[in-house]
Design a protein around this motif. Structure first.
Motif, PDB file in Angstrom:
ATOM      1  N   SER A  50       0.842  -1.190   0.000  1.00  8.15           N
ATOM      2  CA  SER A  50       0.000   0.000   0.000  1.00  8.15           C
ATOM      3  C   SER A  50       0.880   1.244   0.000  1.00  8.15           C
ATOM      4  CB  SER A  50      -0.905  -0.004   1.233  1.00  8.15           C
ATOM      5  OG  SER A  50      -1.700  -1.172   1.284  1.00  8.15           O
ATOM      6  N   HIS A  51       0.273   2.380  -0.398  1.00  8.50           N
ATOM      7  CA  HIS A  51       1.061   3.620  -0.439  1.00  8.50           C
ATOM      8  C   HIS A  51       0.303   4.781   0.225  1.00  8.50           C
ATOM      9  CE1 HIS A  51      -0.630   4.170  -4.817  1.00  8.50           C
ATOM     10  NE2 HIS A  51      -1.468   4.722  -3.944  1.00  8.50           N
ATOM     11  N   VAL A  52      -0.304   4.499   1.342  1.00  8.68           N
ATOM     12  CA  VAL A  52      -1.139   5.463   2.062  1.00  8.68           C
ATOM     13  C   VAL A  52      -0.339   6.734   2.386  1.00  8.68           C
ATOM     14  CG1 VAL A  52      -2.604   5.777   4.088  1.00  8.68           C
ATOM     15  CG2 VAL A  52      -2.294   3.481   3.107  1.00  8.68           C
ATOM     16  N   PRO A  53      -0.845   7.922   2.033  1.00 12.80           N
ATOM     17  CA  PRO A  53      -0.071   9.149   2.298  1.00 12.80           C
ATOM     18  C   PRO A  53       0.211   9.383   3.775  1.00 12.80           C
ATOM     19  CG  PRO A  53      -2.313   9.668   1.568  1.00 12.80           C
ATOM     20  CD  PRO A  53      -2.096   8.214   1.318  1.00 12.80           C
ATOM     21  N   ALA A  54      -0.695   8.963   4.666  1.00 13.27           N
ATOM     22  CA  ALA A  54      -0.464   9.153   6.101  1.00 13.27           C
ATOM     23  C   ALA A  54       0.746   8.354   6.585  1.00 13.27           C
ATOM     24  CB  ALA A  54      -1.712   8.755   6.889  1.00 13.27           C
ATOM     25  N   ILE A  55       1.081   7.258   5.905  1.00  9.73           N
ATOM     26  CA  ILE A  55       2.276   6.494   6.257  1.00  9.73           C
ATOM     27  C   ILE A  55       3.513   7.351   6.025  1.00  9.73           C
ATOM     28  CG2 ILE A  55       3.714   4.519   5.619  1.00  9.73           C
ATOM     29  CD1 ILE A  55       1.146   2.969   5.023  1.00  9.73           C
ATOM     30  N   GLY A  56       3.541   8.043   4.896  1.00 15.42           N
ATOM     31  CA  GLY A  56       4.659   8.932   4.615  1.00 15.42           C
ATOM     32  C   GLY A  56       4.780  10.033   5.655  1.00 15.42           C
ATOM     33  N   ALA A  57       3.639  10.596   6.047  1.00 16.62           N
ATOM     34  CA  ALA A  57       3.667  11.653   7.066  1.00 16.62           C
ATOM     35  C   ALA A  57       4.193  11.116   8.394  1.00 16.62           C
ATOM     36  CB  ALA A  57       2.273  12.240   7.242  1.00 16.62           C
ATOM     37  N   ALA A  58       3.801   9.883   8.758  1.00 13.46           N
ATOM     38  CA  ALA A  58       4.271   9.291  10.004  1.00 13.46           C
ATOM     39  C   ALA A  58       5.785   9.099   9.983  1.00 13.46           C
ATOM     40  CB  ALA A  58       3.578   7.956  10.251  1.00 13.46           C
ATOM     41  N   ILE A  59       6.324   8.683   8.835  1.00 13.87           N
ATOM     42  CA  ILE A  59       7.773   8.528   8.702  1.00 13.87           C
ATOM     43  C   ILE A  59       8.460   9.884   8.803  1.00 13.87           C
ATOM     44  CG2 ILE A  59       9.625   7.862   7.124  1.00 13.87           C
ATOM     45  CD1 ILE A  59       7.682   5.731   5.996  1.00 13.87           C
ATOM     46  N   ASP A  60       7.947  10.852   8.046  1.00 12.31           N
ATOM     47  CA  ASP A  60       8.588  12.168   7.984  1.00 12.31           C
ATOM     48  C   ASP A  60       8.574  12.885   9.322  1.00 12.31           C
ATOM     49  OD1 ASP A  60       8.804  11.556   5.302  1.00 12.31           O
ATOM     50  OD2 ASP A  60       7.121  12.817   4.685  1.00 12.31           O
ATOM     51  N   LEU A  61       7.527  12.648  10.130  1.00  8.01           N
ATOM     52  CA  LEU A  61       7.376  13.342  11.412  1.00  8.01           C
ATOM     53  C   LEU A  61       7.900  12.535  12.598  1.00  8.01           C
ATOM     54  CD1 LEU A  61       3.790  14.799  10.821  1.00  8.01           C
ATOM     55  CD2 LEU A  61       5.980  16.006  10.631  1.00  8.01           C
ATOM     56  N   GLY A  62       8.541  11.398  12.319  1.00  6.68           N
ATOM     57  CA  GLY A  62       9.143  10.598  13.380  1.00  6.68           C
ATOM     58  C   GLY A  62       8.150   9.907  14.287  1.00  6.68           C
ATOM     59  N   LYS A  63       7.015   9.470  13.737  1.00  4.93           N
ATOM     60  CA  LYS A  63       5.967   8.853  14.550  1.00  4.93           C
ATOM     61  C   LYS A  63       5.893   7.337  14.416  1.00  4.93           C
ATOM     62  CE  LYS A  63       2.918  12.917  14.564  1.00  4.93           C
ATOM     63  NZ  LYS A  63       1.528  13.399  14.326  1.00  4.93           N
ATOM     64  N   THR A  64       6.880   6.713  13.781  1.00  5.76           N
ATOM     65  CA  THR A  64       6.778   5.285  13.469  1.00  5.76           C
ATOM     66  C   THR A  64       6.756   4.400  14.707  1.00  5.76           C
ATOM     67  OG1 THR A  64       9.188   5.084  13.223  1.00  5.76           O
ATOM     68  CG2 THR A  64       7.913   5.630  11.249  1.00  5.76           C
ATOM     69  N   LYS A  65       7.255   4.889  15.853  1.00  2.40           N
ATOM     70  CA  LYS A  65       7.281   4.089  17.075  1.00  2.40           C
ATOM     71  C   LYS A  65       6.068   4.353  17.972  1.00  2.40           C
ATOM     72  CE  LYS A  65      11.278   2.262  16.082  1.00  2.40           C
ATOM     73  NZ  LYS A  65      11.373   0.833  15.667  1.00  2.40           N
ATOM     74  N   GLU A  66       5.211   5.266  17.578  1.00  2.00           N
ATOM     75  CA  GLU A  66       4.018   5.539  18.375  1.00  2.00           C
ATOM     76  C   GLU A  66       3.084   4.327  18.349  1.00  2.00           C
ATOM     77  OE1 GLU A  66       2.166   9.149  17.129  1.00  2.00           O
ATOM     78  OE2 GLU A  66       3.873  10.406  17.745  1.00  2.00           O
ATOM     79  N   PRO A  67       2.314   4.101  19.421  1.00  2.00           N
ATOM     80  CA  PRO A  67       1.478   2.897  19.506  1.00  2.00           C
ATOM     81  C   PRO A  67       0.560   2.680  18.307  1.00  2.00           C
ATOM     82  CG  PRO A  67       1.545   4.003  21.625  1.00  2.00           C
ATOM     83  CD  PRO A  67       2.253   4.908  20.659  1.00  2.00           C
ATOM     84  N   TYR A  68       0.020   3.750  17.749  1.00  2.00           N
ATOM     85  CA  TYR A  68      -0.873   3.598  16.592  1.00  2.00           C
ATOM     86  C   TYR A  68      -0.134   3.049  15.385  1.00  2.00           C
ATOM     87  CZ  TYR A  68      -4.172   4.724  12.868  1.00  2.00           C
ATOM     88  OH  TYR A  68      -5.017   4.639  11.780  1.00  2.00           O
TER      89      TYR A  68
END
Length: 280
Positions: A11-29
């Motif tokens: 998948s290429h969901v845009p919110a995934i890119g935002a999570a990577i760019d904003l350093g949120k990949t380790k957040e529980p969600y």
């Protein structure tokens, strides 16, 4: 001889890119989603492909209602990240492989596929999010990329069978290229999701997982799924999954599944991911 060594679907969901760019990949969600790509990042670091043919759909960044190519191949030296309304993603410029891209264009056109040749194009999240999922946040992408844009936004999109046949034509093209290259084909988009209307937020995990099964177990059925079934079962944007069939057709009759990941939700979308290799 150039050769296709593997296929990747994601998948290429845009919110995934935002999570990577904003350093949120380790957040529980987000953590369970990104954990499903840990294996793939290690695998591709070991595989070290030379070129990725990345099948994706443009989201009104390079194309609009003035021109809607069914299949468009990027033959440029490089492709900058597009500004989708909030500035370009902070990712490297994508470096193309013009020699192989032009060879594929010529081969596929002579193989009776009417490809649109693009010599200048910006690429949006449909292409950059998959690269981020597999390669992280490097200073430069460690692979050359040939963008292959498919119309799955405006009716009529290509059929699943036509996408599969294009994948077969791409395989023939790659294998006739004289250079010694390790090539991967990535199919992106999906899985089930609808972004508007009364069914906004639709996710059909049962159908999605049957589709993932069929990618390695019942590929003939994949080729015959009609547009109306994608629409009914997976929402208005689920048709993006036909792009996975270009990747699958490029791998040949038999494949081995190396990795599989499915997660819901990411934003309001189901996320699917496969790594496949052709069986000689």
């Amino acid at each position: 001889m150039a050769r296709i060594t593997a296929g990747v679907a994601t998948s290429h969901v845009p919110a995934i890119g935002a999570a990577i760019d904003l350093g949120k990949t380790k957040e529980p969600y987000w953590q369970p989603l990104f954990a499903g790509y840990d294996w793939s990042r290690q695998w591709i670091a070991e595989e070290k492909p030379d070129v990725v043919i990345l099948v994706y759909n443009d989201h009104a960044s390079a194309f609009d209602m003035k021109i809607i190519p069914t299949f468009a191949i990027g033959c440029a030296e490089s492709f900058k990240p597009a500004d989708e309304g909030w500035g370009p993603r902070p990712v490297p410029t994508v470096q193309g492989h013009p020699d192989l891209a032009w060879h594929i264009a010529q081969s596929c056109i002579l193989d009776e596929f009417d490809m649109t040749i693009i010599n200048e194009m910006e690429v949006d999240h449909g292409l950059t999010v998959p690269l981020s999922l597999l390669f992280g946040q490097p200073d430069a992408w460690p692979v050359k990329v040939i963008p292959l844009a498919v119309n799955v936004v405006t009716y009529p999109p290509p059929s699943g069978n036509r996408c599969w046949l294009l994948g077969e034509a791409i395989r023939r093209a790659v294998e006739s290229f004289p250079g010694d290259l390790k090539v991967q084909v990535w199919g992106t988009g999906g899985m089930s999701h609808q972004l508007q209307g009364p069914r906004a937020g639709l996710i059909n995990a049962e159908w999605d997982n049957r589709f993932l099964d069929m990618m390695s177990q019942d590929s003939q059925r994949l080729r015959t799924i009609p547009h109306i079934e994608y629409l009914r079962e997976t929402g208005s944007e689920g048709i993006e999954m036909v792009m996975w069939l270009i990747m699958r057709g490029a791998l040949g009759a038999d494949v081995r599944q190396l990795h599989r990941h499915y997660h819901v939700p990411a934003s309001n979308t189901a996320v699917g991911h496969l790594v496949l290799e052709p069986v000689a």
